[in-house]
Scaffold this motif. Sequence first.
Motif, PDB file in Angstrom:
ATOM      1  N   SER A  58       0.744  -1.050  -0.166  1.00  0.00           N
ATOM      2  CA  SER A  58      -0.111   0.102  -0.062  1.00  0.00           C
ATOM      3  C   SER A  58       0.722   1.354  -0.001  1.00  0.00           C
ATOM      4  O   SER A  58       0.597   2.321  -0.745  1.00  0.00           O
ATOM      5  CB  SER A  58      -0.950   0.093   1.233  1.00  0.00           C
TER       6      SER A  58
ATOM      7  N   ARG B  27       4.034   5.807  -5.665  1.00  0.00           N
ATOM      8  CA  ARG B  27       3.880   5.745  -6.986  1.00  0.00           C
ATOM      9  C   ARG B  27       3.090   6.922  -7.446  1.00  0.00           C
ATOM     10  O   ARG B  27       3.392   7.548  -8.386  1.00  0.00           O
ATOM     11  CB  ARG B  27       3.442   4.600  -7.485  1.00  0.00           C
TER      12      ARG B  27
ATOM     13  N   ARG C  82       2.209   1.822  -3.586  1.00  0.00           N
ATOM     14  CA  ARG C  82       1.291   2.293  -4.369  1.00  0.00           C
ATOM     15  C   ARG C  82       1.024   3.685  -4.085  1.00  0.00           C
ATOM     16  O   ARG C  82       0.982   4.487  -4.905  1.00  0.00           O
ATOM     17  CB  ARG C  82      -0.094   1.791  -4.282  1.00  0.00           C
TER      18      ARG C  82
END
Length: 188
Positions: free
Chosen positions: A14, A20, A17
Amino acid sequence: MNSLKNFKESTYLSQVRRLRRLAVEVLKHYPIKKYELKFINHGENATFKIVTNKQSYLLRIHRHDYHTKKAILEELRWLNSLSKNTDIPIQKPLISNSGELLTKVYIPEVGQSRYCDVLLWQEGQIKYKKQPQNFFDIGVLTAKLQKNTITSIHRKYWDAKGLLGEYPTFGSLSAIKKEFPKEYKVLE
């Protein structure tokens, strides 16, 4: 009610992500348009490889409250100096659209603003074999670095005491000696 977990409490995946998504926001501050973003690592920094048709880059998202802005800028200025004054293949910092070496970006999913920088990608590999030529090459590189040193003001652990002193950040001299090949004599 916000169903999004605190960044520190969320899983590694998580966090990656979310970082990112932060990386995509960071790249809006740099002269990089069409790109492919490849995750590398999430540790001291979160790092991504940015691949374009012309050039590849390294995006570093610095951990919150780990290094100060002044410490990161000190490192980036040293990299710039090394790229100008030596033939060492250096990951030279890229200047942002606003003319800065470092950007500070916030997205709600990460929770705190993060310092970020982009460097030119430098291909390379880690050599694990302990062969005489590798030690010679390391010696040459060390000499070039010594000729182009800076006095670290903002990262005290980069001095002799912090590297090899009583409380070394990266391991003691005796630990380093244990790793040295037995066929080489280590000077005391």
